[in-house]
Design a protein around this motif. Structure first.
Motif, PDB file in Angstrom:
ATOM      1  N   THR A 237       0.815  -1.215   0.000  1.00  0.00           N
ATOM      2  CA  THR A 237       0.000   0.000   0.000  1.00  0.00           C
ATOM      3  C   THR A 237       0.850   1.266   0.000  1.00  0.00           C
ATOM      4  N   ASN A 238       2.126   1.153   0.411  1.00  0.00           N
ATOM      5  CA  ASN A 238       3.014   2.308   0.387  1.00  0.00           C
ATOM      6  C   ASN A 238       4.454   1.821   0.453  1.00  0.00           C
ATOM      7  N   ILE A 249      11.682   0.569   2.184  1.00  0.00           N
ATOM      8  CA  ILE A 249      10.701   0.166   3.197  1.00  0.00           C
ATOM      9  C   ILE A 249       9.347   0.005   2.512  1.00  0.00           C
ATOM     10  N   ILE A 250       8.693  -1.134   2.732  1.00  0.00           N
ATOM     11  CA  ILE A 250       7.364  -1.364   2.170  1.00  0.00           C
ATOM     12  C   ILE A 250       6.419  -1.768   3.298  1.00  0.00           C
ATOM     13  N   CYS A 251       5.139  -1.511   3.095  1.00  0.00           N
ATOM     14  CA  CYS A 251       4.172  -1.770   4.156  1.00  0.00           C
ATOM     15  C   CYS A 251       2.837  -2.174   3.560  1.00  0.00           C
ATOM     16  N   ASN A 252       1.967  -2.606   4.446  1.00  0.00           N
ATOM     17  CA  ASN A 252       0.611  -3.015   4.100  1.00  0.00           C
ATOM     18  C   ASN A 252      -0.319  -2.468   5.172  1.00  0.00           C
ATOM     19  N   SER A 253      -1.428  -1.891   4.773  1.00  0.00           N
ATOM     20  CA  SER A 253      -2.319  -1.244   5.726  1.00  0.00           C
ATOM     21  C   SER A 253      -3.050  -2.223   6.633  1.00  0.00           C
ATOM     22  N   GLN A 254      -2.896  -3.535   6.399  1.00  0.00           N
ATOM     23  CA  GLN A 254      -3.555  -4.529   7.233  1.00  0.00           C
ATOM     24  C   GLN A 254      -2.586  -5.320   8.105  1.00  0.00           C
ATOM     25  N   THR A 255      -1.290  -5.058   7.985  1.00  0.00           N
ATOM     26  CA  THR A 255      -0.297  -5.772   8.793  1.00  0.00           C
ATOM     27  C   THR A 255       0.472  -4.781   9.653  1.00  0.00           C
ATOM     28  N   GLY A 278      -2.423  -1.769  11.141  1.00  0.00           N
ATOM     29  CA  GLY A 278      -1.552  -1.857   9.977  1.00  0.00           C
ATOM     30  C   GLY A 278      -0.872  -0.545   9.652  1.00  0.00           C
ATOM     31  N   VAL A 279       0.310  -0.635   9.034  1.00  0.00           N
ATOM     32  CA  VAL A 279       1.064   0.545   8.622  1.00  0.00           C
ATOM     33  C   VAL A 279       0.533   0.996   7.269  1.00  0.00           C
TER      34      VAL A 279
END
Length: 495
Positions: A237-238, A249-255, A278-279
């Motif tokens: 997601t970002n 750096i990668i992230c997911n809004s549900q984790t 999530g981030v």
């Protein structure tokens, strides 16, 4: 405090702004938008023109079974057609609806069809749980022609991701526009150029991240997919590059954790803290010393990248949806999805050293929705924010508003925000995305993507050292100082 209601009056004669030169906004009629009459600062910039297929929504898919009539009504032919159209499920559907069959056959077919449908839904649920579904807010942006865009940190290269899962590169030095497209690169959410490289671009999508490497000495319109490095992840997601370009750096809004990739060695490290959801948003400071990791709750974290420790902060309401760092990394401006204000986290030098001197976040601008004398509505929830590298122009776009608000900002001796001006597009145009060009030397070049796919350069030319303050602007330093009595955010020890 700076508010939208004290901005200069927008012209009511139908003129639209084209640029800002030495503190004065230049306007023109929509049928004569000649930017070169006022400035030649963007004359050598790439001309962004999107394909017509991207600008129009695709028509509904029509299957052959909806167009052609069956050639025969016999049971054998109907079963054969159903099998080729939709497999075993369609065959059972035909048998259960056939009137000239035995009752026992129809009953058995109905039970088998129910079992088959349940099995299909179970498989679909299990497979979809591996990927995070788009929220309603995220899925709405895929209705726009452009999903996201990003300027190269050092070069005049613009990456534009469109809703057909294509990334097009526009460069000032050539008329050839490379297209990055792959079958597995679906549902693109973000793109980011790798710093200190000439042609590496990270593309976040539902299958993870693809880091494309384009040779700047070749002119290829469709780079080979083999030139991309795949970093698997469950729906990105970002993403954010370190200013040195060594860590992604990668992230997911549900984790509730982030993944730090060292691209050259293909090693990854999980950065995880308990709590906060999530981030959803990442932003690396320009000096590389701090990393903002906002969650989809009220919690946001600021990481010290030298020791990879973090400080926890909580908002008064809502989650952080937009944020911008100052060039020196000492000030962070951000907004939330529930409050019409700009907040600031200043003086980061003491955050990770002396906890007794840890500052609070303060409200520095009021974005309450107002109706202008011209009839336009502006303000409310922010959906995009950009701060130029000189930290003298701050641009914001709002949900359900055709206007872009540009603030004048100053960091010395302390943060001050002044009313600037509004930017409006053509008839029925809504701003979708904004970003400043990183290597623009004549001031600040705001790049605007409108809802119809038109991409506009809005140069702001300023060469003086001081921000030009309009005559009707009051002394906002007093207002900013008075905010010391109202802390809307507080800190706590890291978890």
């Amino acid at each position: 405090m700076c508010t939208l209601s004290i901005f200069p009056v927008f012209p009511s004669d139908g003129q639209i702004p084209l640029c800002e030169v030495d503190g004065r906004v230049q306007y023109s009629t929509p049928d004569f938008m000649n930017l070169h009459l006022f400035t030649m600062s963007v004359s050598d910039h790439p001309k962004v023109v999107l394909n017509k297929d991207v600008l129009h929504h695709s028509t509904l898919r029509v299957f052959a079974g909806q167009v052609f009539l069956p050639g025969s009504d016999s049971l054998v032919h109907r079963i054969q057609d159903a099998w080729y159209e939709n497999g075993a499920g369609q065959v059972l559907q035909v048998l259960s609806e056939r009137e000239d069959l035995l009752v026992l056959v129809k009953v058995v077919a109905k039970y088998l069809l129910s079992a088959y449908t349940f099995f299909e839904k179970t498989i679909e649920y299990v497979s979809s749980s591996r990927h995070v579904d788009l929220s309603l807010e995220d899925s709405d942006k895929f209705n726009e022609p452009v999903v996201c865009m990003n300027w190269h940190p050092e070069c005049s290269k613009l990456a534009l991701a469109t809703r057909d899962d294509t990334v097009t590169l526009f460069c000032a030095s050539t008329s050839i526009n490379p297209i990055l497209k792959a079958k597995s690169q679906r549902k693109i959410t973000c793109v980011a150029w790798r710093p200190l490289t000439s042609g590496e671009l990270a593309v976040g999508c539902s299958e993870g991240v693809y880091v494309w490497n384009m040779d700047p000495t070749t002119f290829v319109t469709r780079p080979a997919f083999s030139s991309a490095i795949h970093l698997p992840f469950s729906y990105v997601t970002n993403l954010a590059w370190s200013p040195q370009g060594d860590i992604l750096i990668i992230c997911n809004s549900q984790t509730p954790w982030m993944l730090a990739w060292e691209i050259d060695t293909k090693r990854s490290v999980v950065l995880k803290k308990v709590g906060g959801g999530g981030v959803s948003f990442l932003s690396w400071s320009h000096d590389g010393s701090k990393l903002l990791a906002a969650t989809n709750t009220k919690l946001l974290r600021v990481w010290d990248t030298s020791k990879w420790t973090c400080e926890n902060w909580w908002t008064a309401g809502g989650s952080v949806n937009c944020a911008c760092w100052s060039q020196n990394g000492a000030t962070l401006l951000f907004t939330t999805n529930t409050e019409p204000y700009i907040y600031s986290l200043p003086s980061f030098s003491a955050v990770f050293t002396d906890k007794s001197k840890r500052p609070s976040a303060y409200m520095v601008a009021d974005l309450t929705r107002v109706q202008l004398p011209s009839g336009y509505l502006v303000g409310g929830e922010v959906k995009g924010m950009a701060w130029d590298r000189s930290n003298r122009r701050l641009a914001l776009i709002f949900k359900d508003s055709p206007l872009i608000a540009v603030f004048y900002t100053c960091l010395r001796p302390k943060l001050q925000i002044y009313p600037g001006f509004f930017i409006k597009g053509l008839v029925d145009e809504m701003p979708s995305f904004i970003c400043f060009q990183n290597n623009f030397t004549d001031g600040a070049n705001l790049t605007i993507c409108w809802s119809n796919g038109r991409v506009q350069y809005f140069p702001m030319i300023f060469r003086d050292a001081q921000v030009t303050v309009r005559a009707n602007t009051t002394n906002f330093s007093t207002s900013v100082n008075s905010l010391n009595d109202y802390s809307y955010y507080y800190t706590n020890s890291p978890s």
